[in-house]
Write an enzyme that holds these catalytic residues in place. Structure first.
Site, PDB file in Angstrom:
ATOM      1  N   THR B 142      14.693  46.463 -37.960  1.00 14.22           N
ATOM      2  CA  THR B 142      14.564  46.218 -39.399  1.00 14.22           C
ATOM      3  C   THR B 142      13.180  45.665 -39.728  1.00 14.22           C
ATOM      4  OG1 THR B 142      16.899  45.712 -39.415  1.00 14.22           O
ATOM      5  CG2 THR B 142      15.640  45.046 -41.365  1.00 14.22           C
ATOM      6  N   CYS B 143      12.708  44.738 -38.895  1.00 12.55           N
ATOM      7  CA  CYS B 143      11.397  44.135 -39.176  1.00 12.55           C
ATOM      8  C   CYS B 143      10.243  45.037 -38.738  1.00 12.55           C
ATOM      9  CB  CYS B 143      11.301  42.763 -38.538  1.00 12.55           C
ATOM     10  SG  CYS B 143      11.997  42.670 -36.884  1.00 12.55           S
TER      11      CYS B 143
END
Lengths: 142, 388
Positions: B142-143
């Site tokens: 996600t990051c």
């Protein structure tokens, strides 16, 4: 006796002429054919080693050129890229003729091209790839 | 504690460097000075002795940060000019090892392989200002959602690049022969059969650790010449083995101490970090390394006066023994004999072949001497010295 390996390129309009035999008859040269091909567009290539005196050799080559034959020197020599050599000495392990040798006590690696037999062993043995094979070229071919 | 007649501190020597009064000589020049004047007089007169070595040092590499992209990537696998780098560190950090061959290298499939391009060559190409193709792949988070990036990088555009060599500057190394019936191609070069040649790899009397055999002045924070720029000794190198057998003068007769060194790659030069191809063995990096030895007392003057006649190593068979873990010596030879061009083995003359460049080693010692004399290079006092 002087000898060199030459690459002769015969354009389509001269390929049918008897030229090379004149090297023997008129210039007292002998030769050994190493490769010969005629291409679909009639251009011919002949690789031969030519033997004779230096003077006859030069005149023979001039004759070939007058007949429209392109003459190239096929011989190779070893050159050292000076900027790449670190003078480590690894090449002296494999050089069979002493062309690569160490100058003591400075420990400089010298390359004497006159002693080089162009065995090419130094090419992969040099860690920095300073030794290169290249075709020799002399002014009278140009 | 042993009393010395001459006692100097790092601060005093650095003060002399700043004021231009410092006396610097190379480790080769020091030999005759101590011979003529004795260690006490030499220690009074000389403040710093410079050393140097230039040879393939396989345990070398660089930490490279190649900067964040948009969208971001947490790179798992990284290639620089198709040479894999280790990506198991933070998002856009990697470690490029000197001996890593290019991904499509034929290796030793046709023996001996040529190993024309590897990690060491990438490091040299970066220093030469060349554009390097970088590729990184990732599994995506996600990051860091990006799964693949490709870009051209140069040393200038990289946010950081740090040379980090876990083992350099070996204090002594084997002399290699081959008692086999066939030529072998080793990291000690080509070795002809039946002891056709004897290869060695040390700068001998000019080599850093031979001039401070008990590491009395070398440790974390010692400032050094590294790859044409400035670097530091940060630790003892891997395989550091101070317990090796030594001569009466304290010089080890087998491989002993090693250095862990680091420095900012961006101030280094391609002439002093040279990618090398070792036939039949692999890729590596020839590293230029020089350590200034402060002459704190007459004991250090005596150590730095070591000459090739006092330094010995063992003749080891690399045709069979070495690969099979057999530590058998076929004799002990001095570096004076090795550098003479031939050694005696069972009464026969064997030609010797160096792999370490004395020409470059001398150049390094001279560069350091000039920098210290001109006041542009100050000594770094170690926080602690290497383990003895």
């Amino acid at each position: 006796m002087y000898s060199k390996i030459l690459i002769l390129r015969f354009p389509g309009d001269v390929v049918h002429k008897p030229i090379v035999c004149s090297l023997v008859r008129d210039y007292d040269l002998t030769f050994n054919i190493l490769n010969a091909t005629v291409f679909p567009r009639k251009e011919g290539i002949l690789v031969l080693e030519l033997y004779g005196t230096r003077k006859n050799f030069r005149q023979g080559v001039s004759y070939l050129k007058e007949q429209g034959v392109h003459v190239k020197n096929a011989e190779q020599e070893i050159k050292r890229k000076e900027e790449k050599c670190t003078h480590c000495g690894a090449c002296t392990a494999v050089c069979p003729t002493g062309a690569l040798s160490i100058q003591r006590p400075e420990m400089i690696v010298n390359f004497d091209q006159k002693k080089c037999s162009v065995c090419e062993l130094c090419v992969p043995a040099c860690p920095t790839r300073a030794m290169k094979v290249r075709p020799t070229n002399y002014a009278f071919f140009e | 504690m042993k009393e010395h007649k001459i006692n100097k501190t790092y601060q005093e020597i650095n003060e002399k460097i700043r004021s231009g009064e410092v006396v610097v000589v190379t480790a080769e020049e020091m030999i005759d000075i101590v011979k003529d004047e004795g260690p006490v007089e030499a220690a009074r007169r000389v403040d710093v002795v410079t050393t140097g070595t230039f040879a393939p040092m396989c345990s070398s590499g660089a930490f490279i940060n190649f900067g964040h992209s948009v969208p971001g990537i947490k790179a798992s696998e990284v290639w620089l000019n198709n040479v894999p780098a280790y990506g198991g560190v933070a998002a856009v950090d990697c470690y490029l090892g000197a001996t890593q061959p290019c991904e499509d290298d034929p290796l030793n499939k046709v023996y001996p392989g040529e190993f024309n391009y590897g990690g060491g060559h990438v490091i040299q190409d970066l220093l030469a200002g060349k554009k390097i193709h970088l590729k990184a792949t990732a599994y995506g988070t996600t990051c860091y959602p990006n799964r693949m990036i490709e870009k051209k990088v140069t040393l200038e555009t990289l946010p950081s690049a740090t040379l980090c060599n876990p083992r350099n500057g070996y204090q002594n190394y084997n002399c290699a022969i081959n008692l086999n019936k066939k030529t072998v191609y080793t990291y000690m070069g080509a070795l002809k059969p039946r002891a056709g040649n004897a290869n060695y790899c040390s700068a001998g009397q000019l080599s850093p650790l031979f001039n401070d055999p008990y590491y009395k002045t070398i440790g974390l924070g010692t400032r050094i010449f590294l790859g044409g720029g400035t670097g530091y000794v940060t630790w003892h190198g891997t395989q550091h083995k101070p317990s090796a057998d030594r001569t009466e003068k304290g010089v080890p007769v087998t491989p002993a101490g090693t250095l862990f060194v680091m420095g900012d790659l961006k101030q280094m030069r391609p002439e002093w970090l040279v990618g090398v191809s070792i036939q039949g063995y692999g890729c590596s990096l020839a590293v230029g390394l020089g350590v200034p030895i402060p002459i704190l007392n007459e004991e250090m003057a005596q150590y730095t006066a070591v000459s090739d006649e006092d330094i010995f190593t063992q003749i080891i068979d690399y045709g069979h023994d070495y690969g099979n873990g057999i530590s058998k010596t076929y004799g002990q030879v001095s570096y004076a004999e090795l550098k003479s061009g031939s050694i005696k083995l069972n009464g026969e003359d064997v030609p010797t072949v160096p792999l370490s460049s004395m020409v470059k080693a001398r150049e390094i010692a001279d560069i350091l001497k000039k920098q210290i004399s001109e006041g542009t290079f100050l000594l770094g006092e170690p926080q602690f010295t290497l383990p003895v």
